[in-house]
Design an enzyme around this catalytic site. Structure first.
Site, mmCIF file in Angstrom:
data_model
loop_
_atom_site.group_PDB
_atom_site.id
_atom_site.type_symbol
_atom_site.label_atom_id
_atom_site.label_comp_id
_atom_site.label_asym_id
_atom_site.label_seq_id
_atom_site.Cartn_x
_atom_site.Cartn_y
_atom_site.Cartn_z
ATOM 1 N N GLU A 76 -3.818 9.645 4.887
ATOM 2 C CA GLU A 76 -4.073 8.417 4.113
ATOM 3 C C GLU A 76 -4.919 7.444 4.928
ATOM 4 O OE1 GLU A 76 -0.640 6.142 2.793
ATOM 5 O OE2 GLU A 76 -1.920 4.406 2.467
ATOM 6 N N THR A 118 0.211 2.575 3.097
ATOM 7 C CA THR A 118 1.202 2.245 2.057
ATOM 8 C C THR A 118 2.651 2.477 2.486
ATOM 9 O OG1 THR A 118 0.923 4.459 1.167
ATOM 10 C CG2 THR A 118 -0.332 2.704 0.099
ATOM 11 N N CYS A 141 3.639 0.015 -0.340
ATOM 12 C CA CYS A 141 4.018 0.171 -1.755
ATOM 13 C C CYS A 141 5.494 -0.147 -1.979
ATOM 14 C CB CYS A 141 3.670 1.558 -2.266
ATOM 15 S SG CYS A 141 4.902 2.779 -1.884
ATOM 16 N N SER A 193 6.346 14.257 7.214
ATOM 17 C CA SER A 193 6.294 13.108 6.291
ATOM 18 C C SER A 193 6.491 11.797 7.053
ATOM 19 C CB SER A 193 7.384 13.273 5.213
ATOM 20 O OG SER A 193 7.698 12.014 4.652
ATOM 21 N N CYS A 198 9.109 9.518 -5.263
ATOM 22 C CA CYS A 198 8.616 8.232 -5.776
ATOM 23 C C CYS A 198 7.720 8.528 -6.981
ATOM 24 C CB CYS A 198 7.801 7.531 -4.684
ATOM 25 S SG CYS A 198 6.378 8.517 -4.188
ATOM 26 N N ASN A 244 6.730 8.724 5.873
ATOM 27 C CA ASN A 244 7.706 7.772 5.337
ATOM 28 C C ASN A 244 9.135 8.229 5.613
ATOM 29 O OD1 ASN A 244 9.069 8.597 2.588
ATOM 30 N ND2 ASN A 244 7.022 9.452 2.510
ATOM 31 N N HIS A 292 3.771 15.720 1.449
ATOM 32 C CA HIS A 292 4.281 16.119 2.763
ATOM 33 C C HIS A 292 5.727 16.610 2.685
ATOM 34 C CE1 HIS A 292 1.036 13.831 5.197
ATOM 35 N NE2 HIS A 292 0.709 15.072 4.970
ATOM 36 N N CYS A 298 -2.321 8.773 -5.429
ATOM 37 C CA CYS A 298 -1.401 7.757 -5.976
ATOM 38 C C CYS A 298 -2.161 6.457 -6.251
ATOM 39 C CB CYS A 298 -0.274 7.511 -4.977
ATOM 40 S SG CYS A 298 0.793 6.166 -5.489
#
Ligand code: SF4
Length: 292
Positions: free
Chosen positions: A130, A166, A193, A221, A13, A223, A41, A96
Site C-alpha cells: 500500500e 490506512t 480507515c 498482515s 473488513c 494490521n 494478506h 479498497c
C-alpha cells in the site's frame, strides 16, 4: 472453566470482503483470472481462492490475456497505467475505496502548483504494498516515515503534508505528527480507515480484561501485527495464523482468553480457533496440571 471472549470488531473488513466477492464472482464467470501479488494478506484465504482457479502473479510480463484483479491495497500508478493500456488484459480493480482515497490525497497534493517546496510524509511501512503504491502517486515528493525515531531525524522542506497508511495505529501517527509539528509547518490528512480503528479499539478493550489474547491473521498482515502489538502492551499475547499454531501450555492458569483477528482474516479461520481453544479448555479441565 475457560471463558472465551471474541472482540466486538474482528476479522474481515468492508474492503477485504468486497475484494473476495469480486474475485469469486470473476472466477465463476471467467477463465484466466489472475491477481498481482496476493489479493489480501491472508495465506489461507488466498490458498482457498487458488484452489478455485485464481493464479497469483509476481509480474504481468508473463501473461498475454485474461483478467487481472487488483488487490485491496492497490498497485503502483505506472503499473496500473501499463495494465490499462494492454488491450488483451481486463483490469478488475478491487482496490479498497479507503486506500483509493489516500492515493487521491497524495496525488492531489503532489499536483498542487504551490507544492514546490513541499514534502509529503507518508506514515507507514516502507515495504508494504500500500505504501509503495502511495509513494508512486506522489511525483517524487514523498518521504516514508515509519517510527518516532525516524521523525526526529527527518530533515526536509519547510512545508509538510502528512498522510497515513490506512492501517497505522493512531498512536504512531499522532506521535509522528507531534514531533514534526515542532520544526515544520504541517497539514495533516489522517487517512487511517475506520475498520482499522474499530479493530484496534476493540482489541485493546478486550486485552485489558482477559488473561491471554490470541490474535489471528496472516504473519504478512500489517494490521494483524499491529493488533498483536497493541494487545501485548496490555496482556500476554500470541499472534497465530490458524488453530494449528495454538499450544496447550499457553492456557495454564488462565481463566479468560480473548480472541481477535485482523481485517484480512476470514470467519472460518476465527471459528476454527475458537473451537480449538474450547477443546483445549475442556482438556485442561479433565487433566488439570498436565501441560506439554
Ligand atoms: S483495512 Fe481499511 S483500508 Fe484496508 S481493506 Fe479494510 S477497509 Fe480498506
Amino acid at each position: 472453566m475457560l471463558k472465551i471472549k471474541v472482540a466486538k470488531n474482528a476479522g474481515f473488513c468492508f474492503g477485504v470482503r468486497r475484494a473476495i466477492e469480486i474475485a469469486e464472482k470473476t472466477l465463476k464467470n471467467k477463465s484466466k483470472v489472475y491477481t498481482l501479488g496476493p489479493i489480501i494478506h491472508n495465506p489461507q484465504e488466498v490458498k482457498r481462492l487458488e484452489k478455485q482457479g485464481i493464479k497469483i502473479l509476481k509480474s504481468v510480463s508473463r501473461i498475454r490475456d485474461g483478467y487481472v484483479i487488483l488487490r485491496t491495497h492497490g498497485i503502483p500508478f505506472d503499473l496500473h497505467k501499463k495494465l490499462n493500456e494492454n488491450k488483451n488484459i481486463n483490469v478488475i480493480d478491487s482496490t479498497c475505496p479507503f486506500v483509493k482515497r489516500a492515493q487521491d490525497v497524495v496525488k492531489e497534493l503532489s499536483n498542487n502548483e504551490t507544492a514546490e517546496n513541499l514534502n509529503i510524509i507518508i506514515v507507514g511501512e516502507k515495504v508494504h504494498p500500500e505504501v509503495v503504491a502511495l509513494v508512486s502517486y506522489g511525483n517524487k515528493k514523498c518521504v516514508v516515515i515509519e517510527t518516532s525515531q525516524e521523525a526526529k531525524m527527518f530533515k526536509g522542506s519547510k512545508n509538510l503534508s502528512i498522510v497515513s497508511q490506512t492501517t497505522q495505529t493512531s498512536e504512531n501517527f499522532n506521535n509522528i505528527v507531534n514531533i514534526l509539528s515542532k520544526n515544520y509547518k504541517i497539514a495533516v490528512y489522517n487517512t487511517i480507515c475506520r475498520a482499522t480503528l474499530d479493530r484496534q479499539q476493540s482489541a485493546q478493550e478486550l486485552a485489558c480484561i482477559v488473561d491471554l489474547m490470541i490474535v489471528i491473521g496472516g504473519k504478512n498482515s500489517g494490521n494483524t501485527t499491529r493488533l498483536a502489538q497493541i494487545c501485548s502492551c496490555k496482556t500476554r499475547t500470541y499472534h497465530i495464523e490458524t488453530f494449528k499454531d495454538l499450544k496447550k501450555s499457553w492456557f495454564k492458569n488462565i481463566s479468560t482468553v480473548g480472541l481477535t483477528a485482523g481485517a484480512s482474516t476470514p470467519d472460518w479461520i476465527i471459528k476454527d480457533v475458537e473451537i480449538k481453544v474450547k477443546e483445549i479448555g475442556d482438556t485442561i479441565k479433565e487433566t488439570l496440571g498436565e501441560f506439554k
